[in-house]
Design an enzyme around this catalytic site. Structure first.
Site, PDB file in Angstrom:
ATOM      1  N   ASP A 248       0.859  -1.186   0.000  1.00 42.82           N
ATOM      2  CA  ASP A 248       0.000   0.000   0.000  1.00 42.82           C
ATOM      3  C   ASP A 248       0.891   1.230   0.000  1.00 42.82           C
ATOM      4  O   ASP A 248       1.958   1.243   0.604  1.00 42.82           O
ATOM      5  CB  ASP A 248      -0.917   0.013   1.226  1.00 42.82           C
ATOM      6  CG  ASP A 248      -2.128   0.908   1.023  1.00 42.82           C
ATOM      7  OD1 ASP A 248      -3.237   0.375   0.822  1.00 42.82           O
ATOM      8  OD2 ASP A 248      -1.960   2.155   1.044  1.00 42.82           O
ATOM      9  N   ASN A 276       4.176   2.164  -4.233  1.00 44.83           N
ATOM     10  CA  ASN A 276       3.182   2.402  -5.266  1.00 44.83           C
ATOM     11  C   ASN A 276       3.034   1.100  -6.051  1.00 44.83           C
ATOM     12  O   ASN A 276       4.010   0.595  -6.613  1.00 44.83           O
ATOM     13  CB  ASN A 276       3.671   3.537  -6.175  1.00 44.83           C
ATOM     14  CG  ASN A 276       2.676   3.840  -7.274  1.00 44.83           C
ATOM     15  OD1 ASN A 276       2.088   2.933  -7.892  1.00 44.83           O
ATOM     16  ND2 ASN A 276       2.468   5.107  -7.519  1.00 44.83           N
ATOM     17  N   ASP A 303      -7.207  -5.034  -5.381  1.00 42.85           N
ATOM     18  CA  ASP A 303      -8.408  -4.331  -4.905  1.00 42.85           C
ATOM     19  C   ASP A 303      -8.100  -2.840  -4.791  1.00 42.85           C
ATOM     20  O   ASP A 303      -7.986  -2.300  -3.703  1.00 42.85           O
ATOM     21  CB  ASP A 303      -8.855  -4.907  -3.554  1.00 42.85           C
ATOM     22  CG  ASP A 303     -10.119  -4.221  -3.041  1.00 42.85           C
ATOM     23  OD1 ASP A 303     -10.927  -3.757  -3.878  1.00 42.85           O
ATOM     24  OD2 ASP A 303     -10.308  -4.135  -1.812  1.00 42.85           O
ATOM     25  N   CYS A 343     -14.339  -1.178  -7.815  1.00 46.92           N
ATOM     26  CA  CYS A 343     -15.406  -0.575  -7.002  1.00 46.92           C
ATOM     27  C   CYS A 343     -15.945   0.701  -7.640  1.00 46.92           C
ATOM     28  O   CYS A 343     -16.589   1.503  -6.981  1.00 46.92           O
ATOM     29  CB  CYS A 343     -14.909  -0.313  -5.582  1.00 46.92           C
ATOM     30  SG  CYS A 343     -13.538   0.840  -5.501  1.00 46.92           S
TER      31      CYS A 343
END
Ligand code: SAH
Length: 400
Positions: A248, A276, A303, A343
């Site tokens: 992350d 990154n 995700d 998403c």
């Protein structure tokens, strides 16, 4: 019941409302009975004068009316209690073990403008319409009666509030907030910061997918990209993955994920790094000429955040999705599993799948689709309200 101001829609504008969609646009209104104040309840009728429902009016918003009920019921604490109890019943039926979940998901639960998240015994409220915001005190009382929480806080810094003329507003509404505190998802402990974290603390919409993906990770070497607080990573580690590596770009997220791994006794198998994802994957999947890349991972999870908040940004977003899939396929062992999510409401399932297949083609990967994912049942999908469906995902095995 007091007589409500009446709003008449133009001919042809009622179908969507009759079908169950709660938004009436300014442009659909033929006639508005005055006086009506922003935030008031109005009675909506079709061009023939048939009742369509009651809802909150706001002249400042493009969505002039948010219909709350198709019957002319009174919008009072008893109404909110009925809707909230119905929403709770659905969660208890479909996620009986869950102790932290979204109690009310706005349009999905026929309460446009209201979100309520339950993090154990703390509730987080978001009101994104003027009418709903005005009734915050009433709603807080109902929530206290129904759920007896230790504290209720509001997390109202939503972009959508600006369209309703509402300012940001964050902080306690009732009770004592304990600061950061641990919550459980599927029996795994996560530290949440309901006033400072993403969304209202963490991503509740993946709760059921965490378990499903965990089951695919047994014994494997797992890469969790965009790991945030370690949701997928920790579920994979608990399910018996040999090694889990989370990535992350946020230093805070990495630290929080590490702390969560320690709390759950999984830190020996679960490591997190600040990076990154685009750069990291590019570096790892690059091979000098005449060298062959030996793919190291049995499971890769993608995700990412929504790469697009608007329709205009979709082409760029699709390039981003394709790039990470190309890299992931290069790093995935034959027989390995890719679990991938999108998403963004603006990228629909077929478009997302096409991007994945284009990446597979470019890397000459043959895929077998083994699972289709959606948002957890506490984010219900109402097909007549397309906006309620946003999270989609797939699991693919890399055949070769
Ligand atoms: N999988 C997570 C949710 C991911 S949210 C879960 O289930 O909880 C998106 C995360 O991606 C955020 O934590 C954000 O910090 C991170 N992020 C966004 N862009 C990134 C990038 N380019 N590289 C690495 N991390 C990124």
């Amino acid at each position: 019941m007091n007589k409500l101001p009446e709003v008449t829609l133009r001919r042809g504008e009622h179908d969507r409302i009759v079908a169950g969609h709660p938004w009436i646009y300014q442009s659909s209104i033929q006639n508005l009975e005055t006086p009506v104040a922003d935030g008031d309840v109005v009675l909506a009728k079709d061009f023939r004068g048939r009742v369509l429902g009651v809802g909150f009016y706001n002249s400042r918003s493009r969505i002039a009316i948010r219909v709350l009920a198709q019957e002319p019921v009174e919008i009072n604490p008893a109404f909110f209690e009925r809707r909230i109890l119905a929403a709770l019943e659905l969660r208890r039926r479909r996620m009986p073990e869950a102790t932290s979940f979204r109690v009310v998901n706005a349009e999905s639960d026929f309460l446009s403008g209201l979100i309520v998240d339950k993090y154990e015994d703390v509730l987080v409220v978001q009101t994104s319409s003027l009418g709903m915001d005005r009734r915050k005190a009433e709603i807080v009382k109902v929530l206290q009666n129904v759920l007896e929480p230790r504290a209720i806080v509001e997390r109202n810094e939503l972009a959508s509030r600006k369209f309703e003329g509402l300012p940001d507003s964050n902080g306690p509404l009732a009770g004592e907030l304990p600061g950061k505190f641990p919550i459980k998802l599927n029996g795994i402990s996560f530290e949440v910061d309901v006033l400072g974290g993403h969304k209202t603390g963490l991503y509740l919409d993946q709760q059921t997918n965490y378990e499903a993906v965990g089951r695919m990770a047994k014994g494997g070497n797992v890469l969790d990209c965009f790991s945030f607080l370690g949701g997928f990573a920790l579920h994979c580690a608990r399910a018996g993955a040999a090694n889990v590596f989370g990535l992350d770009q946020s230093e805070d997220a990495v630290k929080a994920a590490e702390a969560n791994a320690t709390t759950n006794g999984l830190s020996d198998r679960c490591k997190f790094t600040q990076a990154n994802v685009f750069d990291w994957l590019k570096e790892r999947s690059h091979t000098p000429p005449n060298e062959k890349l030996i793919p190291p991972y049995d499971v890769i999870i993608l995700d990412p955040p929504s790469f697009t908040r608007t329709r205009d940004a979709v082409p760029n977003a699709l390039r981003g999705y394709k790039e990470i899939h190309v890299r992931a396929f290069k790093l995935l062992k034959p027989g390995g599993v890719l679990a991938t999510f999108c998403c963004s409401h603006h990228v629909d399932t077929p478009t997302f799948r096409d991007v994945i297949l284009a990446a597979a083609y470019d890397t000459r990967t043959i895929l077998r689709q083994t699972a289709i994912f959606s948002q957890s049942p506490d984010h219900p999908i109402i097909p007549m309200i397309p906006e309620t469906e946003y999270l989609k995902g797939f699991a693919f095995e890399k055949v070769r």
